[in-house]
Design a protein around this motif. Structure first.
Motif, short mmCIF file in Angstrom:
data_model
loop_
_atom_site.label_atom_id
_atom_site.label_comp_id
_atom_site.label_asym_id
_atom_site.label_seq_id
_atom_site.Cartn_x
_atom_site.Cartn_y
_atom_site.Cartn_z
N LYS A 110 -19.47 2.70 3.25
CA LYS A 110 -19.22 2.25 5.15
C LYS A 110 -18.33 3.35 5.74
CE LYS A 110 -18.20 -1.45 8.14
NZ LYS A 110 -17.95 -2.97 8.13
N TYR B 138 0.95 -1.10 0.10
CA TYR B 138 0.22 0.06 0.19
C TYR B 138 1.27 1.27 -0.83
CZ TYR B 138 -3.69 -3.91 1.58
OH TYR B 138 -4.20 -4.73 1.11
N LEU C 39 -6.99 -1.98 7.03
CA LEU C 39 -7.33 -1.06 5.50
C LEU C 39 -7.83 -2.07 4.91
CD1 LEU C 39 -5.76 1.98 7.12
CD2 LEU C 39 -8.23 1.10 7.67
N GLU C 40 -8.16 -1.69 3.77
CA GLU C 40 -7.90 -2.07 2.28
C GLU C 40 -7.91 -0.68 1.04
OE1 GLU C 40 -11.87 -3.97 1.32
OE2 GLU C 40 -11.27 -5.62 2.97
N LYS C 41 -7.12 -1.11 -0.24
CA LYS C 41 -6.83 -0.24 -1.07
C LYS C 41 -8.51 0.87 -1.27
CE LYS C 41 -8.14 -3.09 -4.90
NZ LYS C 41 -7.55 -3.42 -6.29
N GLU C 42 -8.29 1.85 -1.48
CA GLU C 42 -9.23 2.81 -1.32
C GLU C 42 -9.68 3.00 -0.57
OE1 GLU C 42 -9.19 4.16 -4.71
OE2 GLU C 42 -7.91 3.33 -5.82
N THR C 43 -9.44 2.87 0.46
CA THR C 43 -10.33 3.58 1.51
C THR C 43 -9.05 4.95 2.28
OG1 THR C 43 -10.02 1.35 2.64
CG2 THR C 43 -9.75 3.05 4.41
N SER D 196 -7.61 -1.25 13.41
CA SER D 196 -8.16 -1.52 11.98
C SER D 196 -7.54 -2.63 10.61
CB SER D 196 -8.93 0.11 11.35
OG SER D 196 -9.36 0.50 12.60
N ILE E 256 -13.47 6.30 9.08
CA ILE E 256 -12.57 5.86 8.33
C ILE E 256 -13.41 4.94 7.03
CG2 ILE E 256 -11.21 2.85 7.92
CD1 ILE E 256 -9.94 3.32 10.69
N LYS E 257 -13.39 5.70 5.91
CA LYS E 257 -14.15 5.06 4.70
C LYS E 257 -13.51 4.26 4.16
CE LYS E 257 -16.13 8.08 1.06
NZ LYS E 257 -17.52 7.63 0.94
N ARG E 258 -14.71 3.43 3.97
CA ARG E 258 -14.40 2.21 2.81
C ARG E 258 -15.28 2.33 2.44
NH1 ARG E 258 -13.44 0.21 8.18
NH2 ARG E 258 -11.67 -0.38 8.26
N GLY E 259 -16.01 3.01 0.97
CA GLY E 259 -16.58 2.82 -0.48
C GLY E 259 -17.77 3.57 0.57
#
Length: 499
Positions: A403, A285, A429-433, A427, A398-401
């Motif tokens: 959510k 990342y 995290l993934e890409k595009e977070t 937490s 923390i924004k995931r899409g």
């Protein structure tokens, strides 16, 4: 036998001898290599044992500082209480002689002395309820006795405060020893996390080096438990033209179908002199940062400070601090917090160790007490794990899409109390977070009663994209049409995949 047969026989014997010699030489080289590996592992074992021994010594020092400091403070407190009771008895009880309180020798009761000092520290004075029942039942000079006792304790307050600061300084030293112990143990255990995979990748790396006209001496390829590689090489050019280290990293990465970078502070150009080159596999990342700020109250200096920087071993630091008040004084406090955070985290301190160390430093500073909030996050760029620690800070989002997760803190700012409370949260995290950090000036300026939920709902509707534009939009939403009353800072960190 004719001449041709003799020559053929001689050549056959010679070739067989060469073949046998190569086999023996190969066996000798393998035996030598195994012997070298055994020696290296034995040296690593000795180094690990020495590191662990030193860590044990630091552990002993840390425990000794804490135990002796606590016992010293408790003993000093009891001595102060005993002296105050003895002086009060001398001034009030002996001339009176009307009750049995003076004969109870409270100054020798260890449990009561502790209780007395706890009550004085909590309430600022000793009341009737803090004395034995016989006192309220028989003392004919009750108010006079309490006034004299409180005066004696107040005169000792300077000594009490000095002892507290002394204990806090010992706690700082104990904490440093503990963190040193943890770092040494981590270094001692780091060798166990890496596996030698040189044989698997040796041929491919050598082939790329030959293409670049590089002479490869020694090579060591290591893999951690996640399969990420580190390549250690001794290189020099076979021509007059130097080769950039970045070019070597790109070529090796292309051959191994991975992305590599040159070790920080490593040599940038490889020439005719042999040089050590370390290639480190790029993290999964990356972080793209957006920042928006506004100064409150019509001032010129913001009391907020922040930091966003890459740390060793594939970690990334996000830190935001809000000094109490506004202007230069608040800026100075939050700036000191951020600078200390950078130094400690870069040195390998844990989040808890960093928070406790900064808290102790702020408490030990001379002058008026000036607490500051701390919103501290450390992202592992290889795994996506985000470790967070919040001390009096506003909520983090923390924004995931669509959510949005809200991280809140009910803990006091650092520099407020000797005992730091709070827990570390983790937490995934993934890409595009997106990770959004704000100061309380931003939250308080938002409309509605549940301000955190209002901002979370706004973030749910945002499609993502540029973190700088997102930070500016959040700030514009908070500022509105009026001049900001408090300092405002918005950090937006976009977590992106490098693949």
């Amino acid at each position: 036998m004719n001449v041709a047969g003799t020559v053929l026989l001689f050549c056959s014997v010679y070739l067989i001898g060469v073949w046998i010699g190569r086999i023996q030489a190969g066996g000798s080289r393998k035996a030598l290599r195994k012997n070298m590996q055994w020696k290296n592992r034995y040296r690593e074992h000795l180094t690990e044992m020495r590191l662990r021994s030193t860590a044990d010594a630091f552990h002993g020092l840390s425990s000794a500082f804490r135990e002796s400091g606590s016992r010293s403070f408790d003993r000093a407190n009891r001595e102060i209480a005993a002296t105050a009771l003895a002086e009060t008895e001398k001034e009030i009880c002996q001339p009176c002689g009307g009750c049995h309180l003076g004969k109870m020798q409270l100054q020798k009761d260890t449990y009561y002395l502790r209780y007395l000092m706890t009550a004085f520290g909590k309430n600022g004075r000793i009341n009737t309820d803090d004395m034995p029942r016989i006192f309220s039942e028989t003392c004919c000079e009750m108010l006079k006795y309490l006034d004299e006792l409180n005066e004696e304790l107040e005169r000792s307050q300077v000594q009490i405060d000095w002892k507290k600061r002394f204990l806090e300084s010992r706690e700082v030293a104990a904490l440093q020893f503990q963190e040193a112990e943890n770092m040494l143990l981590a270094i001692a255990s780091s060798g166990e996390e890496w596996e030698d995979v040189t044989e698997e990748w040796d041929a491919a790396v050598r082939r790329e080096c030959r293409k670049l006209r590089l002479r490869l001496g020694r090579i060591l390829v290591e893999s951690d438990h996640r399969g990420h590689l580190q390549i250690h090489m001794i290189l020099q050019t076979g021509s007059r033209r130097p080769v950039p280290s970045r070019e070597i990293a790109d070529a090796v990465g292309l051959a191994l179908k991975r992305r590599f970078r040159v070790e920080e502070n490593g040599k940038s150009m490889i020439g005719r002199e042999a040089a050590r080159v370390v290639l480190i596999e790029e993290p999964v990342y990356g972080v793209c940062l957006g920042v928006a700020r506004a100064v409150g109250g019509g001032g010129d200096i913001s009391g907020d400070n922040y930091s966003a920087m890459e740390l060793p071993e594939g970690r990334y630091l996000l830190c935001l601090s809000d000094g109490m008040g506004s202007g230069a004084a608040a800026c100075e406090e939050s700036e000191a917090v951020v600078e200390l955070t950078e130094q400690l985290m870069e040195s390998g301190f844990s989040l808890e160790g960093t928070v406790k160390s900064i808290n102790s430093v702020l408490l030990l500073r001379e002058g008026e007490q000036c607490p500051a909030t701390l919103d501290l996050h450390c992202l592992n760029l290889y795994t996506g794990d985000l470790s967070s620690r919040k001390q009096g800070a506003a909520a983090t989002f923390i924004k995931r899409g669509e959510k949005v997760t809200v991280l809140e803190s009910a803990d006091m700012p650092i520099g407020w109390n000797r005992n730091v409370t709070g827990e570390e949260s983790v937490s995934q995290l993934e890409k595009e977070t997106f990770v959004v950090l704000v100061t309380d000036g931003v939250v308080e300026a938002l409309p509605g009663t549940d301000k955190e939920e209002f901002l979370a709902e706004i973030l749910r509707r945002v499609k993502g994209g540029n973190p700088q534009m997102m930070a500016e939009d959040i700030l514009a939403l908070a500022v509105g049409q009026e001049e900001p009353r408090d300092d405002m800072t918005v950090l937006v960190a976009a977590i992106q995949s490098r693949n």
